[in-house]
Design an enzyme around this catalytic site. Structure first.
Site, PDB file in Angstrom:
ATOM      1  N   ARG A  43      43.447   3.911 -36.030  1.00 22.90           N
ATOM      2  CA  ARG A  43      44.859   4.254 -35.814  1.00 22.90           C
ATOM      3  C   ARG A  43      45.712   3.124 -36.379  1.00 22.90           C
ATOM      4  O   ARG A  43      46.101   2.199 -35.665  1.00 22.90           O
ATOM      5  CB  ARG A  43      45.112   4.453 -34.314  1.00 22.90           C
ATOM      6  CG  ARG A  43      46.542   4.845 -33.958  1.00 22.90           C
ATOM      7  CD  ARG A  43      46.633   5.146 -32.467  1.00 22.90           C
ATOM      8  NE  ARG A  43      47.966   5.542 -32.066  1.00 22.90           N
ATOM      9  CZ  ARG A  43      48.960   4.693 -31.772  1.00 22.90           C
ATOM     10  NH1 ARG A  43      48.756   3.389 -31.844  1.00 22.90           N
ATOM     11  NH2 ARG A  43      50.141   5.144 -31.414  1.00 22.90           N
ATOM     12  N   SER A 114      46.635  15.760 -29.013  1.00 23.78           N
ATOM     13  CA  SER A 114      47.319  15.273 -27.814  1.00 23.78           C
ATOM     14  C   SER A 114      48.145  16.416 -27.229  1.00 23.78           C
ATOM     15  O   SER A 114      48.945  17.022 -27.947  1.00 23.78           O
ATOM     16  CB  SER A 114      48.268  14.132 -28.167  1.00 23.78           C
ATOM     17  OG  SER A 114      47.540  13.049 -28.672  1.00 23.78           O
ATOM     18  N   LYS A 143      51.963   2.141 -27.094  1.00 29.05           N
ATOM     19  CA  LYS A 143      52.622   3.207 -27.864  1.00 29.05           C
ATOM     20  C   LYS A 143      54.082   3.240 -27.465  1.00 29.05           C
ATOM     21  O   LYS A 143      54.414   3.610 -26.337  1.00 29.05           O
ATOM     22  CB  LYS A 143      51.938   4.549 -27.568  1.00 29.05           C
ATOM     23  CG  LYS A 143      52.463   5.726 -28.377  1.00 29.05           C
ATOM     24  CD  LYS A 143      51.654   6.979 -28.030  1.00 29.05           C
ATOM     25  CE  LYS A 143      52.344   8.256 -28.419  1.00 29.05           C
ATOM     26  NZ  LYS A 143      52.195   8.611 -29.821  1.00 29.05           N
TER      27      LYS A 143
HETATM   28  N1  3NM Z   1      48.581   7.558 -27.122  1.00 31.55           N
HETATM   29  P1  3NM Z   1      46.405   1.337 -24.380  1.00 31.55           P
HETATM   30  S1  3NM Z   1      49.205   6.316 -25.020  1.00 31.55           S
HETATM   31  C1  3NM Z   1      47.748   5.817 -28.655  1.00 31.55           C
HETATM   32  O1  3NM Z   1      50.060   9.092 -24.287  1.00 31.55           O
HETATM   33  C2  3NM Z   1      48.284   6.260 -27.369  1.00 31.55           C
HETATM   34  O2  3NM Z   1      49.281  10.032 -26.068  1.00 31.55           O
HETATM   35  C3  3NM Z   1      49.084   7.748 -25.907  1.00 31.55           C
HETATM   36  O3  3NM Z   1      46.902   2.205 -25.620  1.00 31.55           O
HETATM   37  C4  3NM Z   1      49.511   9.050 -25.375  1.00 31.55           C
HETATM   38  O4  3NM Z   1      44.986   1.702 -24.142  1.00 31.55           O
HETATM   39  C5  3NM Z   1      48.559   5.429 -26.297  1.00 31.55           C
HETATM   40  O5  3NM Z   1      46.540  -0.069 -24.901  1.00 31.55           O
HETATM   41  C6  3NM Z   1      48.352   3.945 -26.238  1.00 31.55           C
HETATM   42  O6  3NM Z   1      47.326   1.630 -23.236  1.00 31.55           O
HETATM   43  C7  3NM Z   1      47.071   3.580 -25.558  1.00 31.55           C
END
Ligand code: 3NM
Length: 217
Positions: A43, A114, A143
């Site tokens: 990503r 998603s 994010k």
């Molecule tokens: N997508 P971390 S939250 C890439 O809600 C991503 O769809 C999300 O990173 C969504 O594990 C997210 O550091 C970030 O919290 C996840």
């Protein structure tokens, strides 16, 4: 892909790009694989991310590492890149190209989508999604445009309504809360910082892997 095989792969799904790492991404990925991740997503997004040829070169390098260890390699959003390097699959959001058109382009590669609502989930399933990404489950600063925190309720809702599609939770998941996500009905957890910012990616992945393996449903 066979849903049961995919559920196994989703158990510990490490997601990363160069700007998520303090160390060399190839090293972080190698250590995470040694610790027991089951799937990887490239990503390369957000501030300071690599572009064009540099992005392509890193994708190829990380894909080679995954191939050496039999870890399927998924590309976030960039369908052209996924096709150019013959990745094992893609993951898309609701703002990206339509699920149906992505499915046509990638054939039988893994397709993750998603989803945040029942309607999105049903539409994605009908259009050929192999698995759902649900999040953010917990607060995350990774994010910037993440939707409001949804907690575990949507995972539970899909399971209570009998949906069998493989589900992976994302957003703020770490060694302390991963088992809650599994207990709610997810088949696996996706993490970025819990592994990429850990002092030891190996140890972090090993701990997370233990937690997800303990939850065979
Ligand atoms: N997508 P971390 S939250 C890439 O809600 C991503 O769809 C999300 O990173 C969504 O594990 C997210 O550091 C970030 O919290 C996840």
């Amino acid at each position: 892909m066979n849903p049961n095989k995919l559920k196994e792969l989703l158990k510990l799904y490490f997601i990363m790009g160069s700007n998520n790492c303090f160390e060399n991404p190839a090293h972080v990925l190698t250590e995470a694989i040694r610790g027991g991740i089951s799937l990887f997503q490239f990503r390369e997004k957000g501030e300071g991310c690599l572009l064009d040829g540099n992005k392509y070169a890193l994708a190829k390098e990380l894909q080679r590492i995954c191939r050496e260890h039999d870890i399927p390699f998924i590309v976030n959003d960039d369908i052209d890149l996924a096709l150019a390097i013959d990745a094992d699959g893609v993951h898309i959001g609701q703002e990206d190209e339509h699920v149906l058109s992505v499915r046509k382009r990638i054939g039988d590669k893994i397709l993750g989508v998603s989803v945040h609502t029942w309607a999105e989930a049903m539409a994605a399933k009908a259009a050929g999604a192999d698995y759902f990404g649900l999040g953010p489950i917990f607060p995350t600063s990774t994010k910037k445009d993440a939707k409001p925190v949804q907690g575990l309720s949507f995972i539970r809702e899909l399971r209570n309504k009998g949906i069998q599609t493989p589900i992976v939770g994302i957003g703020g998941i770490n060694q302390e809360n991963a088992s809650m996500v599994m207990e709610a009905g997810a088949d696996g957890v996706s993490v970025i910082t819990a592994i990429s910012h850990a002092e030891s990616a190996f140890k972090a992945a090993a701990e997370l892997s233990k937690q997800t393996q303990d939850h065979d449903r």
